[in-house]
Design a protein around this motif. Structure first.
Motif, mmCIF file in Angstrom:
data_model
loop_
_atom_site.group_PDB
_atom_site.id
_atom_site.type_symbol
_atom_site.label_atom_id
_atom_site.label_comp_id
_atom_site.label_asym_id
_atom_site.label_seq_id
_atom_site.Cartn_x
_atom_site.Cartn_y
_atom_site.Cartn_z
ATOM 1 N N VAL A 202 0.826 -1.207 0.000
ATOM 2 C CA VAL A 202 0.000 0.000 0.000
ATOM 3 C C VAL A 202 0.860 1.256 0.000
ATOM 4 N N ALA A 203 1.882 1.281 0.850
ATOM 5 C CA ALA A 203 2.710 2.479 0.965
ATOM 6 C C ALA A 203 3.418 2.799 -0.351
ATOM 7 N N VAL A 204 3.973 1.786 -0.983
ATOM 8 C CA VAL A 204 4.689 2.018 -2.243
ATOM 9 C C VAL A 204 3.705 2.392 -3.348
ATOM 10 N N ALA A 205 2.531 1.758 -3.362
ATOM 11 C CA ALA A 205 1.519 2.115 -4.361
ATOM 12 C C ALA A 205 1.128 3.580 -4.230
ATOM 13 N N ARG A 206 0.971 4.062 -3.001
ATOM 14 C CA ARG A 206 0.647 5.482 -2.794
ATOM 15 C C ARG A 206 1.802 6.373 -3.256
ATOM 16 N N GLU A 207 3.017 5.936 -2.993
ATOM 17 C CA GLU A 207 4.178 6.698 -3.434
ATOM 18 C C GLU A 207 4.217 6.820 -4.953
ATOM 19 N N VAL A 208 3.927 5.714 -5.625
ATOM 20 C CA VAL A 208 3.903 5.728 -7.090
ATOM 21 C C VAL A 208 2.792 6.643 -7.595
ATOM 22 N N LEU A 209 1.604 6.510 -7.029
ATOM 23 C CA LEU A 209 0.480 7.338 -7.453
ATOM 24 C C LEU A 209 0.742 8.822 -7.219
ATOM 25 N N ALA A 210 1.497 9.127 -6.162
ATOM 26 C CA ALA A 210 1.766 10.530 -5.818
ATOM 27 C C ALA A 210 2.860 11.158 -6.666
ATOM 28 N N SER A 211 3.602 10.354 -7.404
ATOM 29 C CA SER A 211 4.736 10.884 -8.174
ATOM 30 C C SER A 211 4.250 11.755 -9.331
ATOM 31 N N ASN A 212 5.036 12.766 -9.660
ATOM 32 C CA ASN A 212 4.701 13.632 -10.789
ATOM 33 C C ASN A 212 4.642 12.852 -12.099
ATOM 34 N N VAL A 213 5.466 11.816 -12.185
ATOM 35 C CA VAL A 213 5.503 10.984 -13.395
ATOM 36 C C VAL A 213 4.134 10.392 -13.704
ATOM 37 N N CYS A 214 3.375 10.063 -12.652
ATOM 38 C CA CYS A 214 2.086 9.385 -12.841
ATOM 39 C C CYS A 214 0.904 10.350 -12.839
ATOM 40 N N ASP A 215 1.152 11.611 -12.763
ATOM 41 C CA ASP A 215 0.074 12.596 -12.745
ATOM 42 C C ASP A 215 -0.806 12.438 -13.982
ATOM 43 N N GLY A 216 -2.090 12.121 -13.782
ATOM 44 C CA GLY A 216 -3.013 11.969 -14.894
ATOM 45 C C GLY A 216 -2.856 10.695 -15.688
ATOM 46 N N LEU A 217 -2.115 9.730 -15.147
ATOM 47 C CA LEU A 217 -2.021 8.409 -15.783
ATOM 48 C C LEU A 217 -3.437 7.862 -16.016
ATOM 49 N N TYR A 218 -3.648 7.106 -17.108
ATOM 50 C CA TYR A 218 -5.016 6.634 -17.355
ATOM 51 C C TYR A 218 -5.455 5.652 -16.289
ATOM 52 N N TRP A 219 -4.629 4.623 -16.034
ATOM 53 C CA TRP A 219 -4.937 3.781 -14.878
ATOM 54 C C TRP A 219 -3.675 3.132 -14.327
ATOM 55 N N LEU A 220 -3.771 2.749 -13.036
ATOM 56 C CA LEU A 220 -2.790 1.898 -12.380
ATOM 57 C C LEU A 220 -3.490 0.571 -12.116
ATOM 58 N N GLU A 221 -2.841 -0.501 -12.545
ATOM 59 C CA GLU A 221 -3.490 -1.817 -12.564
ATOM 60 C C GLU A 221 -2.853 -2.772 -11.544
ATOM 61 N N CYS A 222 -3.700 -3.452 -10.791
ATOM 62 C CA CYS A 222 -3.273 -4.518 -9.875
ATOM 63 C C CYS A 222 -2.076 -4.103 -9.011
ATOM 64 N N PRO A 223 -2.227 -3.047 -8.195
ATOM 65 C CA PRO A 223 -1.080 -2.588 -7.405
ATOM 66 C C PRO A 223 -0.697 -3.541 -6.276
ATOM 67 N N ILE A 224 -1.691 -4.146 -5.602
ATOM 68 C CA ILE A 224 -1.422 -5.043 -4.474
ATOM 69 C C ILE A 224 -2.238 -6.326 -4.659
ATOM 70 N N PRO A 225 -1.886 -7.394 -3.922
ATOM 71 C CA PRO A 225 -2.641 -8.652 -4.066
ATOM 72 C C PRO A 225 -4.138 -8.461 -3.829
ATOM 73 N N GLU A 226 -4.936 -9.198 -4.605
ATOM 74 C CA GLU A 226 -6.395 -9.046 -4.554
ATOM 75 C C GLU A 226 -7.000 -10.081 -3.602
ATOM 76 N N SER A 227 -6.630 -9.979 -2.334
ATOM 77 C CA SER A 227 -7.154 -10.879 -1.312
ATOM 78 C C SER A 227 -8.302 -10.206 -0.567
ATOM 79 N N PRO A 228 -9.182 -10.983 0.082
ATOM 80 C CA PRO A 228 -10.269 -10.375 0.860
ATOM 81 C C PRO A 228 -9.771 -9.377 1.897
#
Length: 391
Positions: A202-228
């Motif tokens: 979660v922490a790294v996914a937030r870091e990636v999403l917050a980066s200027n590089v990803c500003d306005g990216l269309y989507w980020l896919e499957c960042p973390i395991p899809e467990s309940p």
């Protein structure tokens, strides 16, 4: 009275199309000598596919074609390999039924709402060298071919998979450099999707999403395991992504509509990506599309594999109103077109025409398929018995 067609033989072929890529195809022949194809590609699980096929082929061979839908709907799909084989059997059945009735699989399944399907190019596997400049070159080639959206998977060697452990910042920086190179070369008019393959926490996914590089990216896919246990974390990541003008996408390995419901209920994703190879069948794919539509979730099928899955996905996308783009592996190997005997419609200006030919509208080149096959399982109906051979 016309004789009801029965399944006469079933074959699973594992084919090697690049040093790192294998596809798996199911071939179904009925007792009127028609052949239908399905795809069960599941990377790294060839042995599982062969074991599951050995069990299921014995149960399916000699079944009436018109009865297979009910059978497939009641089979337990407790593993992804089992889901892949059942899904491929469904593709092959729809291919045969369309041939028998002289209409496309789409026409059999519902009302066609589009004749061409918008695509995005998955350029990840064609990019053998992982330098940012090589990702940029792949994106340049894809946009020159008419695609207005591309996807990459840049997080090589990152292996957090949700764990709260220290990480190598250099690996994350390398991924961001690859994203930046692609975005710089294509500009903001081309949509860029980034696939994480569940490698982050979660922490790294937030870091990636917050980066200027990803500003306005269309989507980020499957960042973390899809467990309940991760549903609420996914919902929080989606909220953060949306605040940055980014969608969150996932669920490429969910099976049947029940596999999607918890993610829909949790509001985990803006976009869900059912895969025709794993969802449980072509009819099941349409049920998933209806579920997503009823909850305002975008339907964008996962489709990075071979030509049979591509043909089946096109037939489904012709039927679904709440659809925007279909994934397509781009220029990974010449065998994509060669196995399909050069009969699949080619993308033009980022769109692909949906075949109206009978069944899936695909013609498999037997010579190419056989030359690439490295493992094969065959079941033949013979006096109500099955003979299995493994090559």
């Amino acid at each position: 009275m016309k004789k009801e067609a029965r399944i006469d033989s079933l074959t699973l072929s594992i084919v090697q199309v690049t040093p790192s890529t294998r596809w798996a195809f199911v071939e179904m022949v009925d007792d009127q000598n028609r052949t239908g194809f399905g795809e069960a590609t599941l990377a790294g699980h060839d042995g599982d596919l062969l074991r599951v096929a050995s069990e299921l082929f014995a149960a399916v061979v000699n079944t009436r074609l018109k009865e297979t839908g009910t059978m497939f709907a009641t089979l337990r799909l407790e593993t992804l390999a089992r889901a892949a084989v059942v899904s491929a059997l469904s593709h092959a059945t729809m291919d045969l039924l369309g041939q028998a009735r002289n209409c496309s699989a789409a026409a059999l399944l519902g009302e066609i709402v589009r004749e061409s399907v918008p695509m995005y190019a998955n350029i990840n596997r064609r990019t053998r060298s992982r330098a940012p400049a090589d990702f940029a070159q792949s994106a340049r080639v894809a946009t020159a071919a008419g695609f207005s959206a591309v996807k990459i998977a840049p997080f090589d060697d990152v292996a957090l998979y949700g764990a709260h452990t220290n990480y190598d910042k250099k690996l994350i920086d390398a991924a961001l450099d690859r994203i930046a190179a692609v975005r710089d070369i294509v500009g903001r008019s081309v949509e860029v999707m980034v696939d994480c393959h569940w490698r982050l926490n979660v922490a790294v996914a937030r870091e990636v999403l917050a980066s200027n590089v990803c500003d306005g990216l269309y989507w980020l896919e499957c960042p973390i395991p899809e467990s309940p246990d991760n549903l609420q974390d996914l919902r929080a990541l989606r909220s953060f992504a949306n605040s940055r003008g980014i969608r969150l996408a996932g669920c490429e390995q969910a099976v049947r509509t029940d596999g999607f419901r918890p993610f829909v209920k949790a509001g985990a994703y803006d976009v869900m990506m059912p895969d025709i190879k794993y969802v449980g069948g072509m009819g099941e794919m349409l049920e998933v599309a209806r579920l997503l539509d009823s909850h305002g979730v975008e339907f964008s099928p996962h489709n990075p594999s071979g030509p049979v899955a591509h043909a089946a996905s096109l037939q489904i996308c012709a039927l679904v109103p709440n659809f925007r783009r279909l994934e397509m592996q781009f220029n990974e190997t010449r065998y994509f077109d060669a196995i399909a005997n050069m009969k699949l419609p080619l993308p033009q200006n980022g769109k692909t025409r949906v075949s109206s030919a009978p069944g899936l509208g695909i013609e498999v080149n037997r010579t190419e398929l056989d030359s690439l096959t490295i493992r094969r399982l065959i079941f033949n109906r013979e006096h109500e018995k099955c003979n299995a051979t493994v090559a």
